[in-house]
Design a protein around this motif. Structure first.
Motif, mmCIF file in Angstrom:
data_model
loop_
_atom_site.group_PDB
_atom_site.id
_atom_site.type_symbol
_atom_site.label_atom_id
_atom_site.label_comp_id
_atom_site.label_asym_id
_atom_site.label_seq_id
_atom_site.Cartn_x
_atom_site.Cartn_y
_atom_site.Cartn_z
ATOM 1 N N UNK A 157 -38.635 -26.599 -2.078
ATOM 2 C CA UNK A 157 -39.522 -27.327 -2.991
ATOM 3 C C UNK A 157 -39.136 -27.074 -4.441
ATOM 4 N N UNK A 158 -38.783 -25.834 -4.762
ATOM 5 C CA UNK A 158 -38.351 -25.512 -6.134
ATOM 6 C C UNK A 158 -37.079 -26.265 -6.478
ATOM 7 N N UNK B 237 -39.265 -27.512 -16.047
ATOM 8 C CA UNK B 237 -37.883 -27.989 -16.030
ATOM 9 C C UNK B 237 -37.760 -29.463 -16.419
ATOM 10 N N UNK B 238 -38.855 -30.118 -16.761
ATOM 11 C CA UNK B 238 -38.779 -31.523 -17.174
ATOM 12 C C UNK B 238 -37.961 -31.622 -18.459
ATOM 13 N N UNK B 239 -37.087 -32.622 -18.530
ATOM 14 C CA UNK B 239 -36.282 -32.827 -19.730
ATOM 15 C C UNK B 239 -37.151 -33.388 -20.849
ATOM 16 N N UNK B 240 -37.148 -32.694 -21.986
ATOM 17 C CA UNK B 240 -38.001 -33.079 -23.113
ATOM 18 C C UNK B 240 -37.175 -33.116 -24.399
ATOM 19 N N UNK B 241 -37.700 -33.806 -25.391
ATOM 20 C CA UNK B 241 -37.066 -33.862 -26.709
ATOM 21 C C UNK B 241 -38.109 -33.514 -27.768
ATOM 22 N N UNK B 242 -37.618 -33.088 -28.912
ATOM 23 C CA UNK B 242 -38.501 -32.804 -30.052
ATOM 24 C C UNK B 242 -37.692 -33.022 -31.328
ATOM 25 N N UNK B 243 -38.343 -33.542 -32.344
ATOM 26 C CA UNK B 243 -37.702 -33.802 -33.636
ATOM 27 C C UNK B 243 -38.460 -33.070 -34.735
ATOM 28 N N UNK C 77 -29.999 -25.157 -8.348
ATOM 29 C CA UNK C 77 -30.962 -25.820 -7.478
ATOM 30 C C UNK C 77 -30.299 -26.450 -6.253
ATOM 31 N N UNK C 78 -29.159 -25.883 -5.850
ATOM 32 C CA UNK C 78 -28.502 -26.380 -4.640
ATOM 33 C C UNK C 78 -28.492 -25.343 -3.521
ATOM 34 N N UNK C 79 -28.667 -24.083 -3.866
ATOM 35 C CA UNK C 79 -28.620 -23.018 -2.868
ATOM 36 C C UNK C 79 -30.009 -22.821 -2.258
#
Length: 269
Positions: A40-41, A73-79, A215-217
């Motif tokens: 799940x992780x 782990x969600x991809x985020x942006x900041x300015x 996140x493959x093992x």
């Protein structure tokens, strides 16, 4: 011939075997649950890294926000602009090679929309000859930057296992924690932090980049679960083999004793 099973020795042996069976089954399910949690992780990380980037402050609602597991782990942006006056380092962190201990460099980013600051883990640096001294750190870019990275939850002793002890040198901490930094700096810091992946514009020099999480093992837990269940199945088989061997040995002993007790015929003169 099987009356020996009523002895204390065999009663205790049988009891131990009967206790081992449910114990092995339970340990097998424990490893199965660890396997399911690992899968799940891995799925969560993979999906989060592939998702389109969103603004950090659209997920972190403000100071004290606790990042939920499904957003980690969600991809985020900041300015915004880096607040280098409040830059800190996090002690006893491992480089990407896994063998060198140093510091994470955490620099607050003052958001352009004025909502507050975001802690940005810019990467890893070596501790140098003296870990009590603030290490040489590549300067953060000046002016407005747009950073992209992975959303992480605030570190705590409970979540990381790292003790949060005081009495450290100036601007050195054990954990990346937005509430802690808000209290230390007197600024509004959004909950959670950003683990830097890229920056626009790119700096001429930067700390060692943090690798994407593995996140493959899936680990060995499923194999361990099967092993424990095999042990559970083999316990009664082993007990049966021991009982039959004991019975065979007793029969052989009885036969030898009976043979020895037979009268010996006298020779006829």
């Amino acid at each position: 011939m099987y009356r020996f099973l009523l002895s204390w020795r065999w009663a205790i042996t049988t009891l131990i075997a009967l206790l081992l069976i449910p114990a092995c089954i339970k340990l097998g399910f424990w490893q199965l649950h660890r396997h399911e949690a690992r899968v799940a992780r891995n799925n969560l990380i993979g999906q989060s890294l592939k998702a389109a980037p969103v603004a950090f402050d659209s997920l972190s609602t403000g100071p004290g926000f606790a990042v939920p597991t499904d957003l980690t782990w969600r991809t985020v942006t900041a300015t915004g602009e880096y607040d280098t006056a409040h830059e800190i380092v996090i002690r006893r962190r491992t480089a990407a090679d896994g063998s060198t201990i140093g510091f994470f460099v955490v620099t607050p980013l003052r958001l352009a929309d004025g909502r507050g600051e975001v802690l940005v883990n810019r990467g890893w640096v070596d501790s140098g000859p003296d870990a009590l001294q603030y290490p040489p750190v590549p300067a953060a870019p000046s002016g407005q930057v747009t950073v992209t990275g992975r959303l992480r939850a605030d570190e705590t002793h409970a979540s990381s296992g790292i003790p949060d002890r005081g009495g450290l040198p100036d601007r050195q901490f054990m954990l990346i924690n937005s509430e802690q930094q808000a209290k230390a700096d007197g600024t509004a810091v959004l909950g959670g932090y950003l683990e830097l992946a890229s920056s626009v514009p790119s700096p001429a020099a930067a700390p060692q980049a943090l690798p994407e999480p593995e996140h493959s093992d899936i680990g060995p837990h499923m194999a361990y679960a099967i092993q424990w269940w095999l042990f559970a199945a083999l316990v009664p088989v082993g007990l049966l083999i021991m009982i039959r061997r004991e019975a065979r040995d007793r029969r052989a002993g009885a036969a030898v004793a009976a043979l020895a007790a037979e009268p010996v015929a006298e020779p006829v003169p």
